[in-house]
Design an enzyme around this catalytic site. Sequence first.
Site, PDB file in Angstrom:
ATOM      1  N   ASP A 185      -4.470 -15.764   6.942  1.00  0.00           N
ATOM      2  CA  ASP A 185      -3.186 -16.207   6.392  1.00  0.00           C
ATOM      3  C   ASP A 185      -2.384 -17.046   7.390  1.00  0.00           C
ATOM      4  OD1 ASP A 185      -3.887 -14.825   4.132  1.00  0.00           O
ATOM      5  OD2 ASP A 185      -2.695 -13.048   4.625  1.00  0.00           O
ATOM      6  N   ARG A 201       3.242 -19.744   2.326  1.00  0.00           N
ATOM      7  CA  ARG A 201       2.756 -19.984   3.700  1.00  0.00           C
ATOM      8  C   ARG A 201       2.780 -21.474   4.042  1.00  0.00           C
ATOM      9  NH1 ARG A 201       2.512 -15.174   5.430  1.00  0.00           N
ATOM     10  NH2 ARG A 201       1.572 -13.530   4.175  1.00  0.00           N
ATOM     11  N   ARG A 239      -5.759 -23.758   0.214  1.00  0.00           N
ATOM     12  CA  ARG A 239      -5.040 -24.036   1.472  1.00  0.00           C
ATOM     13  C   ARG A 239      -5.775 -25.026   2.369  1.00  0.00           C
ATOM     14  NH1 ARG A 239      -2.608 -17.906   2.403  1.00  0.00           N
ATOM     15  NH2 ARG A 239      -0.860 -18.164   0.955  1.00  0.00           N
ATOM     16  N   ARG A 269       0.824  -1.210   0.000  1.00  0.00           N
ATOM     17  CA  ARG A 269       0.000   0.000   0.000  1.00  0.00           C
ATOM     18  C   ARG A 269       0.859   1.261   0.000  1.00  0.00           C
ATOM     19  NH1 ARG A 269      -2.882  -4.301   1.649  1.00  0.00           N
ATOM     20  NH2 ARG A 269      -5.171  -4.251   1.654  1.00  0.00           N
TER      21      ARG A 269
END
Length: 433
Positions: A321, A394, A352, A27
Site C-alpha cells: 500500500d 492512497r 495503481r 479486525r
Amino acid sequence: MTSLELNAVTGLKGTVTIPGDKSISHRCIMFGSIAKGTTEVHNFLNGADCRATIDCFRQLGIRIEKKDDVILVHGNGLHGLHAPKTILNVGNSGTTTRLISGVLAGQPFDSKLSGDESLNSRPMKRIMEPLTQMGANITSILRNNCAPLYITPGELHGIHYNSPVASAQVKSCILLAGLYADGETAVTEPSLSRNHTELMLKEFGADLHTSHALDGTSATVLIRPCKELYGQKIIVPGDISSAAYFIAAGLLVPDSEILIQNVGINQTRAGILKVCEDMGGDITLLRERTEGGEPIADILVRTSKLKGITIGGDIIPALIDEIPVIAVMAAMAEGTTVIKDAAELKVKETDRIETVTDNLAAMGVNVTPTSDGMIITGGSTLHGANIHTLLDHRIAMAFSIAALVADGTTKILDSQCVDVSYPTFYDTFEELL
Ligand code: SPQ
C-alpha cells in the site's frame, strides 16, 4: 467533490501522531462482533472503510457504541449474528468485503453485499474459489466474479488452500470461515502477508498456528474450530501506511525534521522502513516497544539525499500500500528505481500501476509502467499538475507529498477521498507548516 491546490514548502518541523491502523481497526470490529462479551477498542480509525465495517455488523445485529474516544463492540458469540434486513453496504473497502464473506459463509442465513463502483470491480474469485471448496454457497450476482455477492448457508469443511497470491484478505477470509468448519483449515501463501488476523485471533482465544517453510519461501497458517472467542481490550497502533506519507515528506522536503509518534512497525507491514534505509534515508526508530502483541515505535525522519534501488520479491506484501508514495520518493531520488513483483497493485482501489505512472508522467517524471510494477528515472524536477486520483485515497495522499517538492501548483482532484483511511490527513499536514 472537492479539489485542493498545493505548492512547494520547506522546513517541515514538528511532531505528529498518526491515527489508528486501518487493518487492525476493521479486525477489532469483526472479531469483537463474533466474540462473547465486550471488546473495547482504543485509537480506532474513524475512516470511511472502518465505518462501513461497523455499519455491516450493526446490520447483523451487533450493538456497537462510541463512548468518549472508545468503541465498544458488544459481541454475541460465534453463532450470535442475525440475518441482515437489507443488502450490506461495504463501500470502498476490500478488507470489509473479503473478511466479512468468510464470516457470512458460516451463517445459517442468506446475505448479500455490495459496494461502490471501484469495490464492485475488484476480483472476488480469489475468495469465492476457496470458500466454495470449503462447501460455502457464494455467488457473484452479476456473474463477473465481482461483488455484489450473494451468500447462502452451506456446511463448511476444513481444507488446505494453497493461495496463488500473498494476500492477507484471502488468508483472513479462509481463516474466519475455518472458525465455522468441521475440521482443521490451513492456508499457505507464497510469502507472508500482513499477520494481524493471526495475532489478533489468537488473543481472542482461537486455536491457530503459523509455520514457515524451512527455505523461507512460504508460510502456512492453520486454524481449528473453537467453541467461542472472547472479547478483548485493544489499543490500535498508528497506521504505518498513513505514517508513510509523513516519512516521505520528512525525507523529501528540504530542511525538515519530523517525529512521527506511535507507529505500528509489525515486520509484515514495515517494508517501507527497509526501503527508506536502502535509499539512504535518515530514519531513526525511537522508544521501540510492544503493545497488545504489536511492535510500536516513534519514527524520527530528517531530510535526506535518496538514491534509486530495486524493490521486489518477498518484501512486496510488506509495503504494497506504500508503493504510490515510494514511487514519489523514487522520482526525487538520484538514479533509477525498479519496482517489480507487484502485479497486485492492479487490483486495488484503482489500478495503481496506471494511476501512479500516469500522474508521475503528468508531473514530468520519466516513468515506464511494466506488467508487475514500474521503472522510474529519478532526479528531475517535478512540475505541478492536475492529479487524477480516481477517488483512490492512497493516490491523493502520495501526490500531495509530490506537490510539496514540485515547482508550480499541483491540484489534487477529489481530495476528499482521503476520508477512506485518513480523514484528518490535511490537518496533520498543517501542523507541520
Ligand atoms: O481494504 P482495501 O480497500 O483492500 O485497502 C487497501 C488500501 O490501500 O488501504 C488495498 F487497496 O489495503 C489492503 C491491503 O492492500 C488492506 C489489507 C488488510 O487489511 O487485510 C490487506 C492488503 O490487501 P491484500 O489484497 O494484499 O490482502
